[in-house]
Enzyme design. Structure first.
Site, PDB file in Angstrom:
ATOM      1  N   LYS A  44       0.821  -1.211   0.000  1.00 10.70           N
ATOM      2  CA  LYS A  44       0.000   0.000   0.000  1.00 10.70           C
ATOM      3  C   LYS A  44       0.856   1.263   0.000  1.00 10.70           C
ATOM      4  CE  LYS A  44      -4.220  -2.152   1.348  1.00 10.70           C
ATOM      5  NZ  LYS A  44      -3.761  -3.547   1.597  1.00 10.70           N
TER       6      LYS A  44
HETATM    7  C1  LIG Z   1      -4.372  -4.676   0.885  1.00 11.90           C
HETATM    8  C2  LIG Z   1      -3.534  -5.913   0.729  1.00 11.90           C
HETATM    9  C3  LIG Z   1      -3.844  -6.915  -0.238  1.00 11.90           C
HETATM   10  C4  LIG Z   1      -5.079  -6.844  -1.106  1.00 11.90           C
HETATM   11  O1  LIG Z   1      -4.975  -5.855  -2.117  1.00 11.90           O
HETATM   12  P1  LIG Z   1      -6.295  -5.372  -2.876  1.00 11.90           P
HETATM   13  O2  LIG Z   1      -5.850  -4.227  -3.735  1.00 11.90           O
HETATM   14  O3  LIG Z   1      -7.259  -4.954  -1.806  1.00 11.90           O
HETATM   15  O4  LIG Z   1      -6.813  -6.523  -3.677  1.00 11.90           O
HETATM   16  C5  LIG Z   1      -2.989  -7.991  -0.355  1.00 11.90           C
HETATM   17  N1  LIG Z   1      -1.888  -8.116   0.432  1.00 11.90           N
HETATM   18  C6  LIG Z   1      -1.569  -7.181   1.368  1.00 11.90           C
HETATM   19  C7  LIG Z   1      -0.363  -7.401   2.218  1.00 11.90           C
HETATM   20  C8  LIG Z   1      -2.365  -6.052   1.553  1.00 11.90           C
HETATM   21  O5  LIG Z   1      -2.035  -5.141   2.490  1.00 11.90           O
END
Ligand SMILES: *Cc1c(COP(=O)(O)O)cnc(C)c1O
Length: 495
Positions: free
Chosen positions: A112
């Site tokens: 993120k």
């Molecule tokens: C948020 C997250 C995901 C999922 O990603 P999306 O864009 O919501 O599909 C997968 N792995 C981690 C570690 C995350 O923080």
């Protein structure tokens, strides 16, 4: 060419990129999509010579056409700097026949950071461009990763403040420590006595409260959201799929024009949607492999054409993918409906009323680039262990869901197209689950011990993000009841 943004729910009104970023959600409740998907402005062969920031500029200027060159470059420079622990920002680690695209080298060691380190700058720039002088207050409910990445991205960004609510007893110990030790005079963290849904509902209620909005406005504040449906998060995520293709050419893994498969551990469908857009821009994508954990609502959807959230919510070792409503899927539904806003609205209303909808056979046929798979908890754990024993490489639980699904895909299809697995978190963030997967004897042991052991067995230095929280003082002690959230906000903002 100017790219504008329109809603997935039929409103004819278009807005500029900067307005879409400021608003987050369209007025009719839909998500913003570009009126057209731009093509890559350079040849595939030339991607191998571009570094991350150059790639970011090349991709983002095609989508965010009302930002000037200087504005965009300034945002990119502020985002992708020494907050990342490798100069390349992201890199591919080859292991066991796949390339792991490590997206966790940012400040909070989860993918993120790739978007949330630039969103604050895009947002403040968008505010200036649109003559918005209010201080932007980011209001977020988090189940762990988003909250910390947003706090870190917005900390001390002028013209903004951020308030994060998390379930006091619903996040991992490391995740909580990461949040309550957050620095920055404009950051606020509040634990609530309730679960994530309570936090999410409380935040939604405040967004919908016009009386509160009025009092905010009198004081020169306005709310905004750092949620993954904002195109200011989606567009920066397209960048690393384009960049990865260039790296594969450079490493001799493929020739310009050869196909690549991307495997993405999926929750809200934001990350994999970015890979889909990279394909639409001209990256030769073979298959997009959508990996779910035991909350396999997307696997069922790709198989049957029916999306059904009426099922038990399962708590897994990959909590950031424990989700039954994948918000960003709405954008894909809109595309496969032939950009039919009325139809998309009807399906989304069915989802909110009955928790279920089905797409037509014709729409389902347009999903053939996607392959849905899922991994059980046992498969996820054994994938971590196997990869460690074979290659000495330790991956986190979310990435392991993807790697496990990829293994099944290979067996089932025999497809040996070069493959990139999105590695979405550092194993340090989920040290407990990761160490227990490798060796059952780690069943007991506190975080500190497990982190040291992880470093010892993997040979990977403990990231700064982890070292920091070990010694950092707790700066946030606010707690409230689940119906006391608005009072906290009023207190924080002096309303
Ligand atoms: C948020 C997250 C995901 C999922 O990603 P999306 O864009 O919501 O599909 C997968 N792995 C981690 C570690 C995350 O923080």
């Amino acid at each position: 060419m100017d790219i504008l943004y329109k809603s997935t729910r039929g409103s004819k009104k278009t807005v500029t990129a900067s307005q879409a970023i400021l608003k987050g959600l369209a007025d009719d409740g839909g998500l913003y999509v570009p009126t057209e998907v731009p093509k890559l402005p350079v040849s595939l062969a030339s991607l191998k010579d571009m570094d991350y920031k150059q790639t970011a500029y090349m991709v983002m200027r095609e989508f965010l056409t009302d930002f000037s060159e200087d504005e965009l470059k300034d945002c990119i420079d502020k985002a992708y700097d020494s907050k990342f622990d490798i100069e390349e920002i992201t890199k591919i680690r080859e292991a066991d026949g796949a390339g792991y695209l490590e997206l966790f080298h940012g400040a909070t060691i989860a993918f993120k950071d790739m978007a949330l380190s630039i969103l604050p700058h895009l947002l403040t720039c968008a505010a200036k461009k649109n003559d918005v002088h209010d201080k932007i207050i980011i209001l977020t409910a988090t189940s762990g990763d988003t909250g910390k990445a947003a706090l870190s991205g917005f900390a001390d960004v002028e013209g903004t403040g951020i308030i994060v609510f998390y379930p006091k007893h619903g996040v991992s110990h490391i995740q909580e420590r990461q949040m309550i030790t957050q620095k920055g005079g404009n950051t606020y963290v509040v634990g609530i006595e309730g679960n994530f849904d309570d936090a999410q509902t409380g935040v939604k209620n405040m967004f919908g409260n016009s009386e509160l909005a009025e009092r905010m406005s009198e004081k020169g504040y306005r709310f905004s959201s750092a949620n993954s449906i904002n195109i200011g998060r989606l567009v920066p995520q397209i960048v690393y799929y384009v960049y990865a293709y260039g790296r594969l050419i450079k490493n001799g893994k493929l020739k310009p024009g050869d196909k690549v498969n991307y495997v993405v551990p999926t929750g809200n469908f934001g990350n994999i949607l970015a890979a889909y857009y990279a394909g639409r821009m001209g990256i030769p994508v073979g298959r997009l492999i959508c990996a779910s954990n035991e909350n396999k609502v997307l696997y069922d959807f790709f198989k049957s054409g029916t999306y059904d959230k009426n099922r038990e919510f399962i708590l897994t070792s990959s909590p950031s993918m424990d989700i039954l409503i994948s918000s960003n899927l709405e954008r894909l539904i809109y595309i496969i409906s032939g950009e039919d806003g009325e139809k998309t609205r009807a399906l989304m209303e069915s989802l909110s009323d009955a928790g279920i909808y089905s797409v037509t056979g014709e729409m389902k046929d347009k999903l053939s680039v996607f392959y849905g798979g899922y991994a059980s908890e046992a498969e996820t754990a054994s994938c971590i262990k196997d990869l460690y024993e074979k290659e000495g490489y330790v991956i986190d639980t979310h990435t392991a869901v993807a790697a496990s699904v990829y293994k099944k895909y290979r067996t089932e299809t025999g497809d040996d197209t070069p493959c990139v697995i999105a590695s979405t978190a550092s194993p340090y963030k989920f040290a407990g689950s990761v160490m227990r997967a490798i060796d059952k004897s780690y069943e007991s042991g506190d975080d500190d011990f497990l982190i040291n052991e992880l470093s010892r067995i993997s040979g990977v230095k403990i990231p700064k993000a982890i070292e920091e929280i070990r010694s950092a003082p707790v700066l946030h002690k606010r707690l409230c009841a689940k119906d006391g959230m608005q009072k906290e906000v009023e207190d924080i903002l002096g309303l």
